[in-house]
Scaffold this active site. Sequence first.
Site, short mmCIF file in Angstrom:
data_model
loop_
_atom_site.label_atom_id
_atom_site.label_comp_id
_atom_site.label_asym_id
_atom_site.label_seq_id
_atom_site.Cartn_x
_atom_site.Cartn_y
_atom_site.Cartn_z
N GLU A 25 0.80 -1.22 0.00
CA GLU A 25 0.00 0.00 0.00
C GLU A 25 0.84 1.28 0.00
OE1 GLU A 25 -0.54 -2.78 1.72
OE2 GLU A 25 -2.44 -2.73 2.80
N ASN A 26 1.99 1.20 0.64
CA ASN A 26 2.80 2.41 0.77
C ASN A 26 3.64 2.72 -0.46
OD1 ASN A 26 4.01 -0.02 1.88
ND2 ASN A 26 5.80 1.22 2.34
#
Lengths: 245, 245, 223, 223
Positions: free
Chosen positions: C49-50
């Site tokens: 996600e990052n």
Amino acid sequence: MDKTIPSLAEAVAGIDDGATVMIGGFGGSGAPIELIHALIDRYRTTGHPAGLTVVNNNAGNGHIGLAALIEAGMVRKLICSFPRSADPVVFTELYLAGKIELELVPQGTLAERIRAAGAGIPAFYTPTGFGTDLAIGKPVAVFDGRSYVQERWLKADVALVKAETADTHGNLTYRAAARNFGPLMCAAATRAIVQASRIVPAGGIDPEAVITPGIFVHSVVLVADPAQEEVLNRRKANYFEEVQG
Amino acid sequence: MDKTIPSLAEAVAGIDDGATVMIGGFGGSGAPIELIHALIDRYRTTGHPAGLTVVNNNAGNGHIGLAALIEAGMVRKLICSFPRSADPVVFTELYLAGKIELELVPQGTLAERIRAAGAGIPAFYTPTGFGTDLAIGKPVAVFDGRSYVQERWLKADVALVKAETADTHGNLTYRAAARNFGPLMCAAATRAIVQASRIVPAGGIDPEAVITPGIFVHSVVLVADPAQEEVLNRRKANYFEEVQG
Amino acid sequence: MTDKLSNAQIAWRAAQDIADGAYVNLGIGFPEMVAKFQPPGRQAIFHTENGILNFGEAPPEGEEDWDLINAGKKAVTLKPGAAFFHHADSFAMVRGGHLDVAILGAYQVAETGDLANWSTGPKGVPAVGGAMDLVHGAKRVAVITEHVTKDGKPKLLDRCTLPLTGVACVTRVYTSLAVLDIEGGRFILREKLPALTFDALQALTGAALHVSGNVADLHVPEL
Amino acid sequence: MTDKLSNAQIAWRAAQDIADGAYVNLGIGFPEMVAKFQPPGRQAIFHTENGILNFGEAPPEGEEDWDLINAGKKAVTLKPGAAFFHHADSFAMVRGGHLDVAILGAYQVAETGDLANWSTGPKGVPAVGGAMDLVHGAKRVAVITEHVTKDGKPKLLDRCTLPLTGVACVTRVYTSLAVLDIEGGRFILREKLPALTFDALQALTGAALHVSGNVADLHVPEL
């Protein structure tokens, strides 16, 4: 993983009649001329794909690229912001004769609708177009005292996009302002087909330099020395005369 | 045009009591430790800014950076997706004591709300959170047979962001996954204040390599050798002990 | 064969269903283990996600780059063909349906496909991260979990009692005892440990188990 | 002084109000001319919808790079500190209020701030481009225009009769005769050609002109 397709003909083979096809480029900058011509070649041989809905910022120029796609009779409907160009005769004549449908969309709304499709956002509100003819029939809402128009995502079956460098995973870089709609269209299409001037192995593009991550790209085909729409038009190039003659 | 500010203290001088402050970073990756500490320094000298609403993915770790900002008593409310970390004691104690407000937002919705603010989109629909406690009270709509939650943009007065290289126009590059929320927060804030490991003249960053265009950035301050939250926490660094003693 | 699968064995079984070249997000914690068990000749591309696609294993201790971490804040490495991107683009990948598979942990899964995996109730500090986005984004959302809680209560239920992460989102569940699909609001049993009878499994499950076609033996190597 | 300003003179006057370092979008065609008349010592940063910040003049003929064009599809060059970005980011700049000034042409402007500049009616092929986004995005939206149409009809009106580009968006109008602000639904006359009386200007204007404070002489160099 290798998303490379060996030929333009194979790259455009799976596009169906009635498909919605996004085509990258702003005018000639970023126009994937070779992919478009391969698609016309296929149509002239097989009669398919026909009845396309095409999404592009413009409506083609002269008698090559998008203009030739329209001239070949493959396009039922065009979704664009600015169907004018130096030589828009192909679209203009068909449009005034009622033979092609036009959905005119403000340019920023067009970009955002495509971006929304890729990002899984079915609808959003924009101030653009509020109170104008282009917002007729669209829901309106007030936020913080200001009025906004609700716009819907715009998805496609296929995107045809021109990149500078691709790796075998489909990671892409673009060249200067040829980037424009490319990254958005790759993400908004079920199948993004990319022509690249250079294809390198995975690891050949710095992860910091990737503009379109490969997850958004399905096929990559090498076009080492791509044509530039503006250059073709300055020498009055014509897809039909060159192919036939 | 030169957006460079000579010192951290001057960079954070204009942040008011009650401001909404976005802070870049995902955990320690991209956390602008020096800007945060400069803001705490100012508060400990002047009593301002107090009563901040802070937007970050997390709620701080240990006793440095965001955790120290909270520990200093400057934060009234936190908007985040994941207020847990290896050592979340500062936030946890204040939260359980009812001394800090929490608005929990799904991570993708947090990112998209911030992006929407920068892009002038006051509201959008997302499938995320539909039917859950985090969608209570939010408008719901059905598009193409699927249910979506309406989410609003999230704007800020100030963004504090860590970049790798900045030019004097405020064009930015980031380092690896330290990019995360930085580009979004710069665009969503009235004033984006950036610490960069390197500042170069205009022309020092390849236009193709710019991740945050300078139009979204207002101040740039040099922090040549920035601290890394994770490294500080592994040596049990504590902002208050180090400053005081 | 033990009487139930270990976490590693559950992860191994889930890994067998990931195709070569698939784009995959593994939830933080237990699901991260799935990456270890890719079958030979297959290479998934992992998303975090990052803002990284195609990251690899943790670096040796002492060689961590703390700007190169995964969603669980653990240090990772890059594989050739990796890319960085910001959080809005990262969740465009998630929400826009570009991930082939997301594999998540669960407190509870319902026969409706509802998932509860972010909150055990109003006590403590709530934290959701990217789970709510993942369950409505990936083309296939699978869960790996113990079949029952530590105190023996069913985790597979007719309705979740804990706060939901998502509605009607899970389509396959890999447990310590069985593999089940969720179709038409029902658990369809696909595989179970050979030593376990249908009735014994049903007794450990808080919703009706259905059979559609063959129920295969769940065979997993010692790990 | 001639009896009205040339296009270059209107563009010159508009350029005087652009601050050093301002982010500016100039509409295609006539407004592009404003870039030529930046006062010495000031340097605006020009934005073009198709994804460039800080572009400069056209290159010499024969040296064009047709991937480096502006919204009018004309070849441009880059200045130091330029950046490329995709169309969604470009219109985030526009819609998100990041541009300091947009200067556009007009068919009609109303005292309400309404602008009509994209369609002369149902005949022909309609084309809108980025105009509708620009009028609701930039912090200041100004118009440069002849004061009247070629056949002498007013372009500044109480209400637009042509299809609107935007509602209540224009705050300043630079014409061939005058400079006017739009405030509170009224045209406020700020400057007019010295030789022109208020009444003569009013006779050429399709809405009431108001005065608030001084009306300055509109002085522009020969160009």
